[in-house]
Design a protein around this motif. Structure first.
Motif, mmCIF file in Angstrom:
data_model
loop_
_atom_site.group_PDB
_atom_site.id
_atom_site.type_symbol
_atom_site.label_atom_id
_atom_site.label_comp_id
_atom_site.label_asym_id
_atom_site.label_seq_id
_atom_site.Cartn_x
_atom_site.Cartn_y
_atom_site.Cartn_z
ATOM 1 N N ASN A 153 0.798 -1.223 0.000
ATOM 2 C CA ASN A 153 0.000 0.000 0.000
ATOM 3 C C ASN A 153 0.826 1.267 0.000
ATOM 4 O O ASN A 153 0.301 2.360 0.252
ATOM 5 C CB ASN A 153 -0.936 0.021 1.202
ATOM 6 C CG ASN A 153 -0.168 0.091 2.522
ATOM 7 O OD1 ASN A 153 1.057 0.142 2.536
ATOM 8 N ND2 ASN A 153 -0.903 0.084 3.629
ATOM 9 N N ARG B 293 -0.358 3.751 -2.757
ATOM 10 C CA ARG B 293 -1.682 4.291 -2.463
ATOM 11 C C ARG B 293 -1.633 5.245 -1.272
ATOM 12 O O ARG B 293 -2.335 6.248 -1.238
ATOM 13 C CB ARG B 293 -2.658 3.146 -2.187
ATOM 14 C CG ARG B 293 -3.053 2.403 -3.450
ATOM 15 C CD ARG B 293 -4.061 1.313 -3.186
ATOM 16 N NE ARG B 293 -3.424 0.086 -2.702
ATOM 17 C CZ ARG B 293 -3.698 -0.501 -1.563
ATOM 18 N NH1 ARG B 293 -4.601 0.013 -0.758
ATOM 19 N NH2 ARG B 293 -3.076 -1.612 -1.202
ATOM 20 N N GLN B 294 -0.779 4.911 -0.266
ATOM 21 C CA GLN B 294 -0.670 5.800 0.891
ATOM 22 C C GLN B 294 -0.039 7.136 0.502
ATOM 23 O O GLN B 294 -0.460 8.188 0.960
ATOM 24 C CB GLN B 294 0.154 5.126 1.989
ATOM 25 C CG GLN B 294 0.143 5.912 3.304
ATOM 26 C CD GLN B 294 1.021 5.282 4.353
ATOM 27 O OE1 GLN B 294 2.112 4.801 4.028
ATOM 28 N NE2 GLN B 294 0.573 5.275 5.599
ATOM 29 N N LEU C 191 -0.240 8.505 -2.446
ATOM 30 C CA LEU C 191 -1.251 9.243 -3.220
ATOM 31 C C LEU C 191 -2.275 9.885 -2.289
ATOM 32 O O LEU C 191 -2.633 11.059 -2.453
ATOM 33 C CB LEU C 191 -1.944 8.296 -4.210
ATOM 34 C CG LEU C 191 -3.093 8.882 -5.036
ATOM 35 C CD1 LEU C 191 -2.595 10.012 -5.921
ATOM 36 C CD2 LEU C 191 -3.748 7.789 -5.868
ATOM 37 N N CYS C 192 -2.753 9.137 -1.296
ATOM 38 C CA CYS C 192 -3.747 9.677 -0.367
ATOM 39 C C CYS C 192 -3.170 10.809 0.472
ATOM 40 O O CYS C 192 -3.884 11.756 0.826
ATOM 41 C CB CYS C 192 -4.263 8.564 0.555
ATOM 42 S SG CYS C 192 -5.313 7.371 -0.305
ATOM 43 N N LEU D 39 -9.183 3.445 -0.501
ATOM 44 C CA LEU D 39 -7.860 3.345 -1.122
ATOM 45 C C LEU D 39 -6.816 2.771 -0.159
ATOM 46 O O LEU D 39 -5.898 2.051 -0.568
ATOM 47 C CB LEU D 39 -7.402 4.737 -1.599
ATOM 48 C CG LEU D 39 -8.060 5.267 -2.884
ATOM 49 C CD1 LEU D 39 -7.636 6.707 -3.135
ATOM 50 C CD2 LEU D 39 -7.664 4.396 -4.072
ATOM 51 N N LEU D 40 -6.959 3.061 1.126
ATOM 52 C CA LEU D 40 -5.961 2.615 2.107
ATOM 53 C C LEU D 40 -6.227 1.203 2.615
ATOM 54 O O LEU D 40 -5.407 0.660 3.366
ATOM 55 C CB LEU D 40 -5.939 3.585 3.299
ATOM 56 C CG LEU D 40 -5.453 5.008 2.979
ATOM 57 C CD1 LEU D 40 -5.653 5.920 4.179
ATOM 58 C CD2 LEU D 40 -3.981 4.975 2.560
ATOM 59 N N ASP E 291 -6.423 -2.755 2.119
ATOM 60 C CA ASP E 291 -5.850 -3.749 1.198
ATOM 61 C C ASP E 291 -6.927 -4.664 0.631
ATOM 62 O O ASP E 291 -6.959 -4.925 -0.570
ATOM 63 C CB ASP E 291 -4.779 -4.579 1.926
ATOM 64 C CG ASP E 291 -3.587 -3.711 2.332
ATOM 65 O OD1 ASP E 291 -3.401 -2.648 1.689
ATOM 66 O OD2 ASP E 291 -2.879 -4.087 3.272
#
Length: 531
Positions: free
Chosen positions: A341, A344-345, A347-348, A369-370, A372
């Motif tokens: 992740n 994604r982390q 990006l968030c 998104l965070l 899995d």
């Protein structure tokens, strides 16, 4: 005298006594007056008009090769008649025209002349020989349920008049025209009230009260309100039929002569029995489906109640997977970073930092998104925080679909009503592509059976809404704390919308059948796509 000469003499004598013939020379660009003797005896029937048969020859034997036409005019029974003979049509082996002189059988014939004057004008460059003779047209009257065969050509249109039954003079009739020979030949069929002048030419046929072009088969509903006394049927073939053929269709070499069968029948008007049977059948099916659903629902309801009670007693042993759990919302700060992740982390983190200042950051999207492995609990997190969220979103369908449909149906109906009115005003049956072979008129509807057939959509839509309402009411009745912790929350707005769409499908389809066409076909299918 040999046998051949004797037969020829007999034939000439027969022609002499059965018809009157006269021949005249037609000089180029000049007018010629011909007195055509009438047959010795007029038939006893007052419904027999006079037909003038004209043939044109060159001075020398053989077919004419020049271009042009010959125009004729004649006055008979107080009415003026005009017609023409085209000499340049390659499909015509012998230039012949047959013109039935217009007369009104309702008028009293005060005189019985011995001859009729014919004026001929030739715009050709060669001198022609014109042969003219007259005969009484015995194939003029149409009677109920009596078929009649008629042959027409582009230079010899036909006019027939229906004679109603004396026992039932005022009744809606149904006219059927079927091709016997040459189905590729296009022909105008016009319906008018009796009287002169007849619209039996290509330039006037569209002035008729009701008309259409046909190739193989034609159907016409003739209302007694529009034709109270009687009606005439006019057949006018086209010289070139390509306008009636489908685009890209292949046809054989076109012939000029076309033979059709015409029959007039009484229109079917007893609608009470078929309508009653159809409505009873639809209602019984609806009741049956409703009863089957109710029994299945009661069975499933009892089964669910037993399962819920059993789960309530052993709630501790069921496991967290079957019970809706409340989970904490994931954020960048509370999420452990791992190779899966990390992207994604990151990006968030950037989105959260950039959008929190503007107040546009979606916490639900960040949580998904965070995570899995998404579960039903993660996807329904919004419902846990706001129980009305899903209900409001589903009700958007219930509010928007009827509203949009209203603004869609109103202009659509206006357009179709305008086309239907244009169809009636012009008399043309080519604006609306109705199946006149099976359509039945009633009251103001020309295609009543196709309109009323959409009642099933409306009825089943209402029944479907009742079923959804019944299920919603029964679910709310048994809803308790144990039921709330299992599965996803139930909502019924989408199902109500489906029922409304079913009703609107019936309304749109009924409007479409007022004047079916390629343009209005979209109104018949829009609700199908929405459903």
């Amino acid at each position: 005298m040999n046998k051949k000469k004797f037969c020829t003499l007999c034939m000439l004598v027969f022609i002499l006594f059965t018809s009157s013939t006269d021949s005249q020379l037609l000089t180029p660009r000049n007018r010629t007056i011909v007195d055509v003797p009438l047959p010795d005896r007029r038939p006893t029937s007052t419904h027999s008009p006079l037909t003038i048969i004209t043939k044109v020859y060159n001075e020398k034997k053989g077919r004419s090769n020049d271009f042009g036409s010959i125009f004729f005019s004649s006055s008979f029974s107080g009415h003026f008649n005009t017609w023409s003979l085209n000499l340049t049509d390659p499909k015509t082996k012998q230039p012949v025209s047959k013109k039935t002189l217009c007369f009104d059988c309702r008028e009293i014939q005060r005189d019985n002349p011995d001859n009729v004057s014919l004026v001929a004008f030739s715009n050709t460059d060669q001198t022609k020989t014109l042969s003219v003779h007259a005969k009484w047209n015995l194939k003029f009257v149409l009677t109920e349920n009596m078929p009649i065969n008629i042959t027409v050509t582009s230079s010899s249109p036909k006019v027939l008049q229906f004679e109603p039954n004396e026992s039932d003079p005022v009744s809606d009739m149904f006219l059927t025209i079927k091709t016997v020979r040459n189905p590729d030949k296009c022909m105008y069929v016009a319906i008018n009230e009796p009287g002169c002048p007849w619209n039996d030419e290509l330039r006037t046929v569209k002035n008729s009260k009701q008309w259409a072009r046909i190739l193989n088969t034609g159907y016409f509903n003739i209302k007694a309100a529009e034709f109270p006394n009687s009606f005439t049927v006019i057949l006018v073939p086209l010289q070139n039929s390509s306008a009636c053929w489908s685009e890209g269709a292949k046809h054989k070499k076109e012939e000029d002569a076309k033979t059709v069968t015409i029959i007039v029948e009484k229109s079917f008007k007893l609608y009470s029995k078929p309508l009653s049977l159809s409505l009873v059948f639809v209602i019984l099916i609806s009741i049956l489906l409703f009863g089957v659903w109710f029994m299945c629902w009661r069975f499933q309801l009892n089964n669910n109640r037993k399962r819920i009670e059993a789960r309530s007693r052993y709630i501790k042993n069921i496991g967290p997977g079957s019970v809706r759990q409340k989970s904490e919302r994931r954020t960048v700060a509370t999420t452990h970073v791992n190779p899966v992740n990390a992207l994604r982390q990151s990006l968030c983190s950037k989105i959260e930092t950039h959008n929190e200042k503007k107040g546009t950051y979606s916490k639900q999207a960040g949580h998904r998104l965070l995570t899995d492995k998404l579960t039903l609990n993660d996807m329904s997190l919004v419902q846990e925080e706001n129980a009305k969220h899903k209900e409001r979103r589903s009700k958007a369908y219930l509010y928007l679909v009827p509203l949009i449909s209203f603004f869609y149906i109103v202009p659509s109906a206006q357009m179709i009503f305008a086309e239907a009115q244009k169809d009636k005003d012009t008399g043309s049956q080519e604006y609306c592509f109705s199946n006149y072979g099976c359509s039945r008129s009633w009251w103001v509807f020309d295609d009543f059976n196709h309109i009323i057939s959409n009642f099933g959509y409306i009825l089943y839509g209402v029944v479907f809404i009742i079923l959804v309402k019944q299920k919603s009411w029964m679910t709310m009745k048994i809803r308790n704390e144990n039921l709330e912790i299992f599965g996803s929350r139930q909502q019924y707005s989408v199902f109500y919308t489906l029922g409304i769409c079913m009703i609107l499908q019936g309304v749109c389809s009924a409007i479409f059948h007022l004047c079916p066409s390629n343009t209005s076909l979209q109104f018949d299918t829009t609700m199908m796509y929405i459903m």
